[in-house]
Write an enzyme that holds these catalytic residues in place. Structure first.
Site, short mmCIF file in Angstrom:
data_model
loop_
_atom_site.label_atom_id
_atom_site.label_comp_id
_atom_site.label_asym_id
_atom_site.label_seq_id
_atom_site.Cartn_x
_atom_site.Cartn_y
_atom_site.Cartn_z
N SER A 74 108.43 88.88 27.85
CA SER A 74 109.64 89.12 28.63
C SER A 74 109.41 90.33 29.53
CB SER A 74 110.76 89.70 27.69
OG SER A 74 110.60 91.09 27.10
N GLU A 75 108.56 91.23 29.61
CA GLU A 75 108.28 92.25 30.52
C GLU A 75 107.50 91.89 31.69
OE1 GLU A 75 107.82 96.11 32.52
OE2 GLU A 75 109.47 94.88 31.48
N LYS A 126 77.06 75.74 23.76
CA LYS A 126 77.20 74.78 24.81
C LYS A 126 78.34 74.07 24.88
CE LYS A 126 74.75 70.75 26.65
NZ LYS A 126 75.85 69.90 26.85
#
Length: 652
Positions: free
Chosen positions: A30-31, A109
């Site tokens: 939210s921040e 890989k």
């Protein structure tokens, strides 16, 4: 406002790195969202002040017209495959002939798409697919939407790096669930999903699909002296590097790592299909060098492919462009590596005999190289018939007698007028790696051939727009595009044409190497076999094949006709000049150049005949130094290698 925008961009990029790269976020979602919205509002109000590395570049909306071709400054080679410990032993033995005590680095890989990222003054300017290794597609806008790719670097560097772009398994499941809910076909596997995503013209779709990357190599001449140090340097620059790797002194240690990875493979959050083993020391890599197709200092161990049982229903025999007759098995459908397989290659007539494959047999099917379905062996306990397969004695296309030469494993049709060979040759000529004539695929070629509009490749360049309108299903717009694509292909550099001619043993890499030396197909046609065989990485087999081809009257006529229709026969890339000032010398660039870009310096050296490498070894002839040359300058002086500066290079 500019100061606050700078602060927000720096904060958001740091938080994104913590989340996507370090998996250790320091702020709540939210921040992050609150700061992001603040930045969007400021950028909307002050669009002229938007920064190059703003995270808002990664989302939203651009619909692209298509993808332009992009020439790689540093070619992307493929890797030699290994499928057993014995093949790794053979690789190690080859290395130890040149390097006394090699240390190897083993890396996972990743089963994704190879990409190349180029930065100028620390800003991402190009993101490109591998393509054929020399020319890829510019997908920069899409790669900017991959959240763990840095848009800017902490240093103002000119650098090109390579890696794999992949779709994590969690993202793959989410994407397929959404497609299922929308009534769209699901992707077969994460690799296909990643490939389809990077080919999207709508960049917003790319942003939603949460692709990721692992970077593994600095393609431009490295300032580090080992692969391991190079990986750590990439991490310092902000790239994501796979942490699962080891340094190994011998094959036993490598094999133990492979076994360990194999056991952990299913629990990884992404797909892998093997382990890449490289010589760690970059100077030793330079000493070992390359074949035409692959580095001699690396090998890719591939995990055993998935296998399934299927019943053999029948066998089709088809003729290729070189006259080789290939058997293909028709099978009861099985699910294999994410796709439905109902046909698989039987390779050749000798393979059928060796595996004793009979009618109605139950066989084991796998995907060779994870791509091509192939029959591996017979399940003899389930055999229901002793009747052997019918082996053809006549060509399925022209009915000529088939030959089985003592030194060959396949049946062969040697009729030069065999329709199947001619048509396959035309398809090859128009293909992407050859003349790359967009739209002129197998179905159009077959229709042109059936309508007697083309009999050889020169006929392609005699076609007019109205000729395409004679073909079923081709409308005016398509006819115009086909005609334009054919005209555009006339300007191709000559190595595309040489490969398109289908000369035996002359692939795309060999074609480029030949034209770098001979500059035109006409020059090459006049060269003697000794001169061809003397070129590094080539040899007598290729030289003899070229001599045989150009000695025929038909080849002389064909080249003349192609030239008359306006097809380019000259090489347009960087040529090697036999008597140039630095011809045949191996040169290393190091330090910071003041006036020339590193890419400009490299191009100039190559135009003077030099081979530019990234590490100093006993094979290095000359070192060109700029400011802060560091350890490479010291090593050059210790080895007694000639040292020159930027002013000297400019004077040439």
């Amino acid at each position: 406002m500019n100061k606050r925008m700078n602060e927000l961009v720096a904060l958001l990029n740091r938080y994104a790195t913590e989340y996507y790269t370090s998996d250790n976020p320091s702020v709540s979602d939210s921040e992050y969202d609150r700061l992001y919205r603040e930045l969007v509002e400021l950028e909307t109000a002050y669009p002229e002040q938007v920064l190059a590395d703003s995270p808002t570049h990664r989302v939203g909306g651009k619909v692209l017209d298509g993808f332009e071709k992009y020439s790689h400054q540093y070619p992307l080679y493929s890797l030699q495959d290994a499928f057993s410990c014995e093949e790794l032993d053979a690789f190690d033995a080859r290395v130890r002939k040149e390097v006394a005590h090699p240390t190897y680095i083993c890396e996972l890989k990743i089963d994704g798409l190879s990409i190349s990222l180029t930065y100028e003054k620390g800003i991402l300017v190009a993101g490109v697919t591998r393509g054929d290794g020399s020319i890829g597609e510019n997908i920069t806008e899409n790669l900017k939407r991959v959240k763990d790719i840095p848009l800017t670097l902490p240093e103002e560097l000119d650098i090109t790096v390579r890696g794999e772009c992949y779709m994590p398994r969690a993202s793959f499941d989410q994407v397929n669930q959404a497609r299922q809910e929308n009534g769209e076909p699901e992707f077969a596997n994460p690799r296909n999903a990643a490939a389809g995503t990077l080919r999207q013209l709508d960049t917003a779709v790319v942003a939603k699909r949460n692709l990721a990357t692992f970077l593994y190599q600095e393609a431009s001449p490295s300032t580090r002296d080992s692969q391991e140090k190079g990986l750590k340097y990439l991490e310092q620059l902000g790239f994501v590097v796979n942490p699962k790797r080891i340094l190994a002194e011998n094959i036993d240690e490598i094999w133990n790592f492979i076994q360990e990875v194999g056991q952990e493979r299913e629990n990884l959050p992404y797909d892998i299909d093997g382990v890449v083993i490289k010589v760690n020391d970059l100077a030793s890599q330079e000493e070992l060098g390359f074949t035409v197709k692959a580095p001699k200092w690396a090998v890719a161990y591939k995990f055993p492919a998935e296998e399934k049982e299927a019943q053999l229903l029948s066998v089709d025999w088809t003729v290729g462009r070189t006259g080789v007759v290939t058997p293909t098995a028709n099978l009861t459908p099985v699910q294999l590596a994410g796709t439905t397989v109902s046909r698989a290659t039987l390779h050749n007539v000798d393979y059928i005999a060796e595996k004793d494959i009979r009618k109605d047999d139950t066989v084991i099917v796998y995907k060779a190289g994870d791509i091509i379905p192939a029959v591996l062996r017979v399940v003899e306990s389930k055999r229901v018939s002793e009747e052997k397969l019918d082996i053809p004695t006549n060509c399925p296309s022209c009915n000529s007698d088939l030959l089985h030469f003592e030194d060959e494993v396949a049946l062969r049709c040697i009729n030069p007028r065999c329709p199947a060979q001619i048509m396959e040759g035309l398809i090859h000529f128009a293909s992407r790696d050859a003349m790359n004539i967009t739209g002129l695929g197998p179905s159009i070629v077959e229709k042109l051939f059936a309508a007697n509009l083309v009999k050889d490749v020169a006929d392609i360049y005699r076609l007019q727009e109205e000729d395409f309108l004679l073909l079923e299903g081709v409308k005016e717009k398509s006819a115009a595009k086909l005609y334009q694509a054919i005209q555009a292909s006339k300007e191709n550099s000559a190595e595309k044409l040489l490969f398109g001619l289908g000369i035996r043993h002359v692939g795309s890499k060999v074609s480029q190497l030949l034209l770098q030396y001979f500059h035109s197909i006409e020059n090459l046609s006049q060269a003697d076999s000794e001169e061809v065989a003397s070129i590094e990485s080539l040899g007598g087999v290729i030289a003899k094949s070229l001599q045989t081809y150009f000695a025929t009257e038909g080849s002389e006529i064909l080249l003349r006709e192609l030239k008359e229709t306006g097809v380019n026969l000259d090489y347009k890339g960087q040529t090697v000049v036999a008597d140039a000032a630095l011809s045949g010398l191996t040169v290393v660039l190091t330090g910071k150049l003041e006036r020339l870009k590193r890419s400009e310096a490299k191009s100039k050296l190559e135009s003077l005949g030099a081979k530019v490498t990234g590490s100093i070894s006993k094979k290095t002839d000359l070192v060109v130094v700029g400011a802060d040359a560091g350890s490479k300058l010291q090593k050059a002086q210790e080895l007694g290698i000639q040292v020159r500066d930027e002013a000297w290079l400019e004077s040439l």
